[in-house]
Design an enzyme around this catalytic site. Structure first.
Site, PDB file in Angstrom:
ATOM      1  N   GLN A 202       0.872  -1.170   0.000  1.00 53.46           N
ATOM      2  CA  GLN A 202       0.000   0.000   0.000  1.00 53.46           C
ATOM      3  C   GLN A 202       0.913   1.224   0.000  1.00 53.46           C
ATOM      4  OE1 GLN A 202      -3.694  -0.457   0.164  1.00 53.46           O
ATOM      5  NE2 GLN A 202      -2.878  -2.413  -0.580  1.00 53.46           N
ATOM      6  N   ALA A 243     -11.832   3.171   4.028  1.00 49.47           N
ATOM      7  CA  ALA A 243     -10.858   2.289   3.392  1.00 49.47           C
ATOM      8  C   ALA A 243      -9.994   3.012   2.355  1.00 49.47           C
ATOM      9  CB  ALA A 243     -11.587   1.112   2.753  1.00 49.47           C
ATOM     10  N   HIS A 244      -9.081   2.298   1.756  1.00 47.18           N
ATOM     11  CA  HIS A 244      -8.130   2.901   0.827  1.00 47.18           C
ATOM     12  C   HIS A 244      -8.809   3.463  -0.418  1.00 47.18           C
ATOM     13  CE1 HIS A 244      -7.096  -1.456  -0.674  1.00 47.18           C
ATOM     14  NE2 HIS A 244      -8.379  -1.231  -0.693  1.00 47.18           N
ATOM     15  N   ASN A 245      -8.301   4.591  -0.863  1.00 52.00           N
ATOM     16  CA  ASN A 245      -8.734   5.239  -2.103  1.00 52.00           C
ATOM     17  C   ASN A 245     -10.169   5.764  -2.062  1.00 52.00           C
ATOM     18  OD1 ASN A 245      -6.584   2.982  -3.000  1.00 52.00           O
ATOM     19  ND2 ASN A 245      -6.404   4.830  -4.236  1.00 52.00           N
TER      20      ASN A 245
END
Lengths: 347, 347, 347
Positions: A202, A243-245
Site C-alpha cells: 500500500q 478504506a483505501h482510495n
C-alpha cells in the site's frame, strides 16, 4: 479553564433579546436540571420544557421558535435567540477559551532528523515525530502520539493523545484528530495466489484537508496507489472506518461506526448516520443523506435520502413498508375469498 | 523510499507482453488520472477505462481479459499481463522496498528482565517489552507499543506503533499488526450473582499463527480458559472484534468492523464482508462467504454464501426477496378479485 | 502467576459434591479438550459433552442441571455444583491471583504538578498523568496511558495500557478500563452556519461510577454541557461507542460494537447484544433487552425484549415474520383463484 461574563454582556454578544436581570454573573454552562447560580443553560427542544420550570440557572438561552413560555422561574434571565444551538456554540467559546496550546516541546518527546517546526508548536510527553515531518505554526501534538516520517500538518491543527499518523500523511490547517485515531494505515489489499493471500503493498498516501475533525479510534487507510482524501470541513465521529482510495467531499457529516469500503467516492455535504455501511467502488452524490445502519450497495444520486438494508431511496422503502403492513390483512382477505368460492362450489 | 526500473526491465520481471518504449524509467506507481512521467499505473476494471485515454503515465499494466483497448495514449507503454492485481503487487514490491526494519533498539524503549531478542530486532521509541518476552529474528516493534510479559513473536513479524499485546500472547512469523490493535484482551465474561455481574477471570491466551495481518484498532480477546486462535495466512481488517475462545481457520478474509462472538469456530478460507455479526457458539464451515452487514445466528455449512438479517443461504434470501417484490401487485390482484365477486353478488 | 490447590480443597472451597480422588493437585484451568494432568476444566453446556469422554483433566466442574453423565473418564474427578459458571469464576480467582498491582511508579512516567497519589499506586512506563489528577489507593495505570488534567480515579481502579482519559474525567472505585479505550472524548456536536459546520465546544464531563469494566478501544464522549454517565456495575465490551450526554444505568451489559447516540437514557439492568444501534434522545427502560444488530429508533418500555431493523417488541416481530413466511403460499393461492374465476368466465 473558564472565564466569566454578565448576563447583559452575553445578551449583547449574542444579539439576544433579554428578559430579566442583566447583572447576574455567568461562569459556566450546565444542563437545565443540573444548573445552579452562576451558570447559563439552554433550551432548544420542546421535549426538555419540563426541566425549565425547576431550573436554578442564572440565565437560559431559548430559541424564539419555541414561542411564549410560562414555566420560566422568576429568578432566571431569558436570552431569546433565533438559533439556540448557534448561540450555545458562541457562548461556550466565550466561557471556555481553549487551553491546550502552550508552545512547549516536552523534554521526553523524540524528534527525528530534519523535522521542521513552525512557531508556537506544542509537542506532548513521549510523542515521536518522524524524520522529515513538517509541523505548521501552533500545531499541537498530544502525549504518546506518533507522527510518521515526512508527515505534513497545517497551521493550528491539533493532534490529541495516542494518535498515529502513518508516514507521508498530510493533514491541513485547523484540523482536530482525537485520541486513538489511526490515519494513513495500510489498506486491506491482497491478491490470491495459489493457496495464499499475497499482500499488495500500500504505497499511496492519505490527505486530510483543512478544518476536518476526526473522532476517537477512527481508522482511515492510505491509498493503495494514489490517495485517500477527506474534503475540507468534513466532520467524522468515533470508530469510523474509511478504506483505501475513498474520496470524501467537503462539509460532510459521518457519524460513529460508519464503514466505507475501498474506492468509493462521496460528494460534498453528504450526511451518514451511525453504523451505515457502504460497499466499494460506489458514488454517493452531493447532499445525499443515509439513515442509521443502512447498508448501501448501489450509487446514490445527489440530494436523495436512502435507508434500509439493502438501502433504497426513501419513497421506495416507504411503499414497500406500507405493502408489508397490509400483509396480515391480505392473508385474511384471501382466506375469505377461498371460503366463499368453496361455499359456492358446494351450493 | 522507492527505487527505479526501466519499462523493459519491469516487463521482463512480470513476464508481460510489452507494447511501447522499453527505455522509459519508472520511479513510482500512481493512479491513471494522477500519474505523470516516471510513473507506472494499472487498469484492472472496465469501469476505469475513461481515465486511460488521458493518462500521462509512462507505462500502464493492463489485464489481458480487458481485450483490445483503443484509448491508450501513444506516449504510454502497455504491459499486458494475465492478472493485473498480481502484477501490481509484484511491481510495488519491486519499486517500494520495505524500509521499516533497521535493527535498532531505541534508547527510550524499556525492556523488562529476561527479554530474549533475536538478531536484527528493531524496537521503537518508548515501546515497552515486558519481562520474559521472546522476540524472534528481525522482529520490529513500533513506537509506543506495549508487548506484555511472556509474549512470543515469531521471526520477521512487524508490530506497528501504539499496539498492545496483553501478557502471554503468541504471534507467529511474518505477521503484521497495525497501530491501535489490542490483542489478547480480557474477554467479556461475567456470572450474575445476586445483584451484580461478577467478572470471570480470563486466564486463557491468544495465539496468532504465521502470516496473519491484523488491521488498525482491531480487538482480539484472549481465551477465558483455553485459547483464542487465528489461523495462518488469515487477513483481518480495521476495527474488527473477535471475542474469547473464537477459533478462526487458515487463509480467511475478515473485512472491517466484523464482530464474532465468543466460542464461535470459523473454518479455513472463509470470507466475511464488512460489518458482519456472528453470534457465539456457532460453526462457520470451510470456504463459506458472508455478505456485508449480515447478522448470522445459525451454523453455516461449508461453501455456502449467506446474507441478510437474519442471514440465510443465498437462494433462500433470493426467493424471499422475489416474493416480496410481488406483494404490491398481489394486493391489487386481490382487490380486483374482491371487486369482481362483489359485482357478481350484486348482479 | 498461578498457585495450586488439591481437588479436595477446591471441592470444599466451592461447596461442591466430589466424585473421585481428592488428592489430585490442580495448577491451572483448561478447556476439556486441551486439559492435561494438573488442570481443572468445566462443563456448562450439553453441546460440549462429546469432549468430556476424552478429557485428560484431573478434575472437571459440572453443573448439576446436566444430570447424570456416563462419559466421564475414571481418572477424572468430578465436582458437582449448582452453577458451573459461578464455580468457574471462583476457581479461577483462586488459581490465578491478580498480579498487576505492584505499587511502583515507573521512572519514565511523567506526573504533572499537583497530582495526588493514594497508597500503593502503580504507574507504568511512559504513562502521563496531568496536573491536578487524583489517584486513589492502589490505582494502577498501565504503560503509555494518558490521564488528563484533573481526572479522578477511585480506589483499586485499574487502567490498562494505552488508555486515554480526557481532562476532568471521573472514574469510580474498582473499575477496569482496557487498552485503547478513549474516555471523555469531545462529543460530535456542530451547528451549521452559512456554509460550514461550526464546532460546539464540548465542555461537560464523563463520569464512570464504581465497578464498571470498559472494553478495549471503546469510546465514551464527555457531555457537551453536563455529563455522560455510566452507572455502577455496568460492563461494556470492546469497540463500543457511547455519545455525549448519554446516561446508562446500573448493572447493564453492553456487548461489542454497540453504538448509542447522544442524550439517550438507558435504565438499570439493560442488556444490549453486539452491534446494536440506538438513536439519540430515546429512553430505554429498566431491564430491557435488545438483540444483536437491532436498530432502535423508538423508546423501549421497561422489561421488554426488542429486535430487528427497525427494532420492535418481540411478539410484533414474530407476527410480522410469520406473515412473511406465508407470502409465497399466498401468491400461489391468489393465482389459483384467478385461474378458477377466469375458467368460470370462459365456461
Amino acid at each position: 479553564m473558564s472565564t466569566s461574563v454578565t448576563v447583559g454582556q452575553l445578551a449583547e454578544y449574542l444579539g439576544a433579546e433579554l428578559a430579566g436581570d442583566p447583572a447576574g454573573e455567568l461562569f459556566r454552562a450546565a444542563s437545565l436540571e443540573a444548573a445552579s447560580e452562576g451558570e447559563v443553560s439552554f433550551l432548544a427542544r420542546r421535549k426538555y420544557l419540563p426541566y425549565l420550570a425547576a431550573t436554578r440557572a442564572t440565565a437560559v438561552i431559548v430559541g424564539r421558535d419555541l414561542g411564549k413560555l410560562e414555566e420560566i422561574p422568576r429568578s432566571t434571565a431569558v436570552l431569546w435567540v433565533d438559533d439556540a444551538h448557534a448561540a450555545l456554540a458562541e457562548t461556550l467559546t466565550l466561557l471556555y477559551p481553549e487551553g491546550h496550546r502552550k508552545g512547549e516541546i516536552a523534554a521526553t518527546a523524540v524528534l527525528g532528523p530534519d523535522v521542521q517546526l513552525g512557531d508556537g508548536v506544542s509537542i506532548g510527553h513521549h510523542a515521536v515525530v518522524g524524520s522529515g515531518a513538517k509541523l505548521g505554526d501552533r500545531v499541537c501534538v498530544g502525549a504518546n502520539s506518533v507522527i510518521g516520517e515526512r508527515c505534513e500538518l497545517g497551521t493550528d491543527t491539533e493532534i490529541r493523545d495516542l494518535v498515529c499518523l502513518y508516514p507521508d500523511t498530510v493533514v491541513g490547517a485547523r484540523c482536530i484528530i482525537h485520541s486513538g485515531a489511526q490515519i494513513g494505515v495500510d489498506g486491506f489489499g491482497y491478491v490470491f495466489e495459489k493457496d495464499r493471500h499475497r499482500k499488495i503493498p500500500q504505497v499511496g498516501r492519505c490527505v486530510i484537508e483543512d478544518e476536518v475533525e476526526i473522532g476517537a479510534n477512527t481508522c482511515i487507510d492510505r491509498g493503495s496507489v494514489g490517495e485517500t482524501r477527506i474534503g475540507a470541513g468534513t466532520k467524522i465521529d468515533n470508530l469510523v472506518h474509511i478504506a483505501h482510495n475513498v474520496s470524501i467531499g467537503r462539509g460532510c457529516i459521518i457519524v460513529a461506526q460508519v464503514g466505507i469500503a475501498g474506492s468509493t467516492t462521496v460528494g460534498d455535504g453528504v450526511a451518514m448516520a451511525g453504523q451505515v455501511g457502504i460497499i466499494g467502488h460506489l458514488n454517493v452524490g452531493d447532499g445525499a443523506r443515509v439513515a442509521a445502519q443502512s447498508g448501501v450497495s448501489h450509487d446514490i444520486p445527489a440530494g436523495e435520502t436512502w435507508f434500509g438494508y439493502p438501502a433504497r431511496e426513501r419513497s421506495q422503502v416507504m411503499r414497500a413498508s406500507a405493502a408489508l403492513l397490509k400483509l396480515p390483512d391480505l392473508i385474511r382477505r384471501v382466506g375469505r375469498i377461498e371460503k366463499r368460492l368453496n361455499t359456492e362450489d358446494q351450493a
